[in-house]
Design a protein around this motif. Structure first.
Motif, PDB file in Angstrom:
ATOM      1  N   ASN A 245       1.063  -1.024  -0.279  1.00 26.67           N
ATOM      2  CA  ASN A 245       0.023   0.192  -0.022  1.00 26.67           C
ATOM      3  C   ASN A 245       0.900   1.370   0.484  1.00 26.67           C
ATOM      4  N   LYS A 246       0.736   2.070  -0.862  1.00 29.25           N
ATOM      5  CA  LYS A 246       1.736   3.262  -0.792  1.00 29.25           C
ATOM      6  C   LYS A 246       1.442   4.485  -0.195  1.00 29.25           C
ATOM      7  N   TYR A 247       0.637   3.724   1.105  1.00 33.99           N
ATOM      8  CA  TYR A 247       0.198   5.309   2.275  1.00 33.99           C
ATOM      9  C   TYR A 247       1.416   4.621   2.909  1.00 33.99           C
ATOM     10  N   SER A 248       0.938   2.430   3.429  1.00 33.91           N
ATOM     11  CA  SER A 248       1.990   2.487   3.951  1.00 33.91           C
ATOM     12  C   SER A 248       3.421   2.427   3.950  1.00 33.91           C
ATOM     13  N   LEU A 249       4.206   2.344   2.967  1.00 36.90           N
ATOM     14  CA  LEU A 249       5.506   2.373   2.615  1.00 36.90           C
ATOM     15  C   LEU A 249       5.906   3.987   2.220  1.00 36.90           C
ATOM     16  N   ILE A 250       4.999   4.613   2.372  1.00 39.00           N
ATOM     17  CA  ILE A 250       5.733   5.528   2.530  1.00 39.00           C
ATOM     18  C   ILE A 250       6.307   6.429   4.095  1.00 39.00           C
ATOM     19  N   GLY A 251       4.992   6.317   4.933  1.00 36.51           N
ATOM     20  CA  GLY A 251       4.841   5.868   6.499  1.00 36.51           C
ATOM     21  C   GLY A 251       6.443   4.854   6.600  1.00 36.51           C
ATOM     22  N   GLY A 252       6.026   4.461   6.596  1.00 37.74           N
ATOM     23  CA  GLY A 252       7.160   3.320   7.170  1.00 37.74           C
ATOM     24  C   GLY A 252       8.931   3.968   6.209  1.00 37.74           C
ATOM     25  N   MET A 253       9.044   4.338   5.153  1.00 42.36           N
ATOM     26  CA  MET A 253      10.130   4.756   4.989  1.00 42.36           C
ATOM     27  C   MET A 253      10.339   6.463   5.509  1.00 42.36           C
ATOM     28  N   ARG A 254       8.672   7.111   6.408  1.00 42.66           N
ATOM     29  CA  ARG A 254       9.213   8.649   6.518  1.00 42.66           C
ATOM     30  C   ARG A 254       9.920   8.379   7.883  1.00 42.66           C
ATOM     31  N   SER A 255       9.410   6.758   8.481  1.00 42.99           N
ATOM     32  CA  SER A 255       9.671   6.765   9.840  1.00 42.99           C
ATOM     33  C   SER A 255      11.445   6.081   9.981  1.00 42.99           C
ATOM     34  N   CYS A 256      11.469   5.487   9.040  1.00 43.22           N
ATOM     35  CA  CYS A 256      12.753   5.135   8.500  1.00 43.22           C
ATOM     36  C   CYS A 256      14.019   5.914   8.934  1.00 43.22           C
ATOM     37  N   ILE A 257      13.365   7.458   8.111  1.00 38.93           N
ATOM     38  CA  ILE A 257      14.334   8.316   7.725  1.00 38.93           C
ATOM     39  C   ILE A 257      14.803   9.437   9.315  1.00 38.93           C
ATOM     40  N   GLN A 258      13.158   9.425   9.619  1.00 43.31           N
ATOM     41  CA  GLN A 258      13.864  10.396  10.984  1.00 43.31           C
ATOM     42  C   GLN A 258      14.214   9.107  11.617  1.00 43.31           C
ATOM     43  N   ALA A 259      14.359   8.501  11.940  1.00 40.41           N
ATOM     44  CA  ALA A 259      14.599   7.153  12.466  1.00 40.41           C
ATOM     45  C   ALA A 259      16.538   7.645  13.134  1.00 40.41           C
ATOM     46  N   ILE A 260      16.725   7.287  11.492  1.00 44.90           N
ATOM     47  CA  ILE A 260      18.270   7.326  11.210  1.00 44.90           C
ATOM     48  C   ILE A 260      18.677   8.831  11.573  1.00 44.90           C
ATOM     49  N   SER A 261      17.905   9.811  11.366  1.00 43.81           N
ATOM     50  CA  SER A 261      18.854  11.172  11.301  1.00 43.81           C
ATOM     51  C   SER A 261      18.320  11.876  13.072  1.00 43.81           C
ATOM     52  N   SER A 262      17.676  10.928  13.714  1.00 44.83           N
ATOM     53  CA  SER A 262      17.399  11.689  15.580  1.00 44.83           C
ATOM     54  C   SER A 262      18.397  11.143  15.600  1.00 44.83           C
ATOM     55  N   GLU A 263      18.734   9.717  15.501  1.00 44.20           N
ATOM     56  CA  GLU A 263      19.671   8.947  15.754  1.00 44.20           C
ATOM     57  C   GLU A 263      20.746   9.619  16.668  1.00 44.20           C
ATOM     58  N   ILE A 264      22.072  10.431  15.088  1.00 43.16           N
ATOM     59  CA  ILE A 264      23.346  10.700  15.352  1.00 43.16           C
ATOM     60  C   ILE A 264      23.491  11.519  16.834  1.00 43.16           C
ATOM     61  N   PRO A 265      22.145  12.544  16.764  1.00 40.48           N
ATOM     62  CA  PRO A 265      22.135  13.437  18.201  1.00 40.48           C
ATOM     63  C   PRO A 265      22.048  12.928  19.029  1.00 40.48           C
ATOM     64  N   ILE A 266      21.591  12.186  19.444  1.00 40.51           N
ATOM     65  CA  ILE A 266      21.353  11.570  20.150  1.00 40.51           C
ATOM     66  C   ILE A 266      22.030  10.685  20.718  1.00 40.51           C
TER      67      ILE A 266
END
Lengths: 361, 121
Positions: free
Chosen positions: A152-173
């Motif tokens: 499902n496109k919505y699901s895929l975009i949601g999953g990808m967004r979650s992945c992107i923001q997790a990666i970018s927030s982990e470095i400052p953490i």
């Protein structure tokens, strides 16, 4: 070795139970404690969030089931148990089935790393800080699997967004966590808590900037409002879990709240002194108690302090949820990469200087 | 430079405090079946028919904008499934046989229960 463990072993050895069985039983007791704690925390948090948001928006919140709506979450849970499990026709069946488990299991695992009191700590790892973040990067994989396998496109975009923001927030953490390691000289979570035994020695005072960065980045990792792009209702229906129903949906839902709780507990452990009392002494020590009862009551008090600090952070998280609208995805990523990483490095530098002068004193 | 950095933070804190201030105001939720709304004096609800005053002039039937709501033959019949609660009939009744009440809870599962028949003198 904790006093509870000693009492337990002594009691069971009297009954002629072999030692390996005692060891296993002790682990099972921890498991039951952690599972119960998680389920109770989640049940309470869901209701608490609804009531608390209602407070901010001048509503009354759920108040029909039980006294003042106290059983509302239980009723919702029972409803969701009886719901039909609907799977999309083209779904990648195995991954679709496994994704909620991949999201849920690491979150449960991570509960064992937090020292809830000086004796209630099922796994005293020497690399506790690292292990916590390492295990918590697994649920992101589950979210991505869920998004992909739903077809499902919505699901895929949601999953990808979650992945992107997790990666970018982990470095400052990780950079702020490095600051904590510099301050306390240990990666062991219980050692870090022991180092903050009095109010003035809490890590938040030298590392207030680090705490703010950690807090906002954990909001991004937790997909909480104002950073809830993976589940942005107006754009993505329900994001990565839009094709899930029944118990599988409940696992995502539970996971989200359990993660909120454990991240707040983690922040309280690292920055706010963990289970230490803010007064510098325990109320239990004021009374004349025998060794064993004193120890038990002190542990309960320590547990109480940690939960109090955790809920203080959760209150702030939910207050932010009530106040702010959603960010734009790219703005949040900019925040992480362009602002927080330089600030976190600056924070690290400041903490090095602080530690240098502390060492010389 | 510093001003542009401080301004958003100030605004964010202002937002948090505004939300908090809202929380201490009076709740807007109305727990309906237990507590009911205080109605305005002009509220138009169910119509009350007084058969002792009625002269069977059928003016109410003529002025009704929703045709067929009121029918006067052997009985005074009013159908609340069609009624728009405009109170025209009450306004035009020469003898004051129709009065308006504040009753508004007319919902039923059966549409026929909304048709009220009352005998005429």
């Amino acid at each position: 070795m904790s006093i509870f463990h000693l009492i337990f072993v002594e009691y069971l050895l009297k009954l002629n139970i072999p030692e390996w069985l005692i060891f296993m039983l002790w682990q099972i007791i921890y498991f039951i404690f952690i599972s119960l704690l998680m389920i109770l925390a989640v049940l309470f948090l869901v209701l608490f969030e609804r009531k608390y948001l209602a407070f901010f928006t001048r509503r009354k919140g759920p108040n029909r089931v039980g006294l003042y709506g106290c059983l509302q979450t239980v009723a919702d849970g029972i409803k969701i148990l009886f719901k039909e499990n609907i799977m999309p026709k083209n779904a990648d069946k195995f991954i679709y089935f496994v994704a909620p488990i991949i999201v849920f299991a690491p979150i449960l695992t991570v509960y064992s790393l937090i020292p809830f009191s000086s004796d209630i700590n099922s796994y005293k790892s020497d690399i506790g800080i690292l292990l916590f973040m390492a295990i918590l990067s697994l649920p992101i994989a589950g979210v991505l699997f869920a998004g992909y396998s739903s077809r499902n496109k919505y699901s895929l975009i949601g999953g990808m967004r979650s992945c992107i923001q997790a990666i970018s927030s982990e470095i400052p953490i990780f950079l702020t966590l490095a600051g904590i390691v510099i301050l306390t000289g240990s990666m062991n979570l219980s050692e870090i808590v022991k180092a903050q035994h009095s109010f003035s020695q809490w890590n938040i005072f030298p590392s207030i900037l680090g705490f703010i960065i950690f807090f906002i980045c954990s909001l991004i990792t937790l997909n909480r409002i104002p950073f809830d792009f993976p589940e942005a209702e107006s754009e993505l229906v329900a994001g990565y879990n839009s094709e899930y129903s029944g118990m599988k949906f409940a696992m995502f839902f539970l996971g989200e709240y359990a993660l909120t709780f454990i991240f707040s507990a983690y922040a309280a452990t690292l920055f706010l002194g963990g289970y230490n009392s803010p007064f510098g002494f325990y109320i239990a020590d004021l009374f004349d108690l025998t060794l064993i009862t004193g120890e038990i009551i002190r542990n309960i008090e320590q547990f109480f302090w940690l939960i109090l600090k955790t809920f203080f952070l959760i209150l702030i998280i939910m207050w932010i949820r009530a106040a702010y609208p959603r960010f734009k995805t790219e703005k949040a990523l900019e925040l992480c990469w362009y602002i927080f990483i330089p600030l976190a490095i600056f924070n690290l530098f400041v903490l090095c200087i602080v530690q240098y002068f502390r060492g010389s004193l | 430079m510093i001003k542009s950095f401080i301004y958003p933070i100030k605004e964010l804190i202002k937002g948090l405090l505004t939300v908090l201030k809202n929380g201490f105001k009076e709740k807007v939720t109305l727990e309906y079946p237990e507590k009911k709304k205080v109605l305005n004096n002009n509220f138009r609800g169910k119509i009350k028919y007084d058969k002792t005053k009625c002269i069977k002039c059928k003016i109410c039937q003529k002025v009704c904008p929703a045709k067929g709501t009121i029918e006067i033959n052997e009985t005074f019949k009013i159908d609340y499934s069609q009624c728009i609660f405009c109170a025209n009939c009450v306004e035009f009744c020469p003898k004051g046989a129709l009065t308006i009440t504040k009753e508004y809870e007319l919902a039923t599962n059966n549409k026929n229960e909304l048709i009220f028949n009352e005998g005429i003198n």
